[in-house]
Design a protein around this motif. Structure first.
Motif, short mmCIF file in Angstrom:
data_model
loop_
_atom_site.label_atom_id
_atom_site.label_comp_id
_atom_site.label_asym_id
_atom_site.label_seq_id
_atom_site.Cartn_x
_atom_site.Cartn_y
_atom_site.Cartn_z
N TYR A 69 19.79 -25.92 -2.41
CA TYR A 69 18.53 -26.31 -2.01
C TYR A 69 17.96 -25.08 -1.35
CZ TYR A 69 19.34 -30.86 -4.05
OH TYR A 69 19.58 -31.91 -4.72
N ALA A 88 13.38 -27.13 1.26
CA ALA A 88 13.25 -27.94 0.05
C ALA A 88 13.05 -29.25 0.71
CB ALA A 88 14.54 -28.05 -0.66
N ARG A 110 17.09 -28.34 3.98
CA ARG A 110 18.38 -28.47 3.85
C ARG A 110 19.32 -29.35 4.69
NH1 ARG A 110 20.61 -22.80 3.41
NH2 ARG A 110 19.34 -22.63 1.37
#
Length: 128
Positions: A26, A30, A46
């Motif tokens: 990720y 994200a 994250r």
């Protein structure tokens, strides 16, 4: 990695119970949305995603992705993945199948956005 490869790696790492490795898939910022959770959840960043996977690692549940079907979209960053989780409760031995769909946006080899349509009630029941 392209979106198809990232999705395949995500499901392979979940199936291998590599919970601590998953956050690396990720982007730092994200966003993961889980609109079908009984209380809809949005994970941002994250670190929040890592915490989520740490919670999954603590469950007495072995999860394996099966029946994976991947759909390309007209947007080169977006992929849709349909699959089942074959679950086994490692305490009780109970097994179940849970259906899932994820819509992933992948940029520069990292997931930047995900809408996860899991059957959270079925996952919770499998973990009991």
């Amino acid at each position: 990695m392209n979106p198809r490869e990232v999705a395949a790696r995500l499901l392979a790492d979940i199936s291998r119970q590599r919970w601590t490795e998953l956050p690396a898939l990720y982007a730092e910022d994200a966003v993961v949305e889980q609109p079908f959770n009984p209380t809809p959840v949005t994970l941002t960043g994250r670190d929040a995603i890592a915490d989520h996977f740490a919670g999954a690692a603590a469950l007495p549940l072995r999860i394996t992705a099966d029946n994976v079907v991947t759909h390309q979209t007209t947007d080169p960053e977006v992929i849709v993945v349909e699959y089942d989780y074959l679950t086994e409760n490692t305490t009780t031995g109970h097994t179940a199948t849970v259906h899932n769909i994820q819509v992933l946006r992948v940029r520069a080899g990292r997931i930047v956005a995900s809408r996860d349509y899991h059957d959270h009630a079925a996952l919770a029941a499998a973990a009991r």
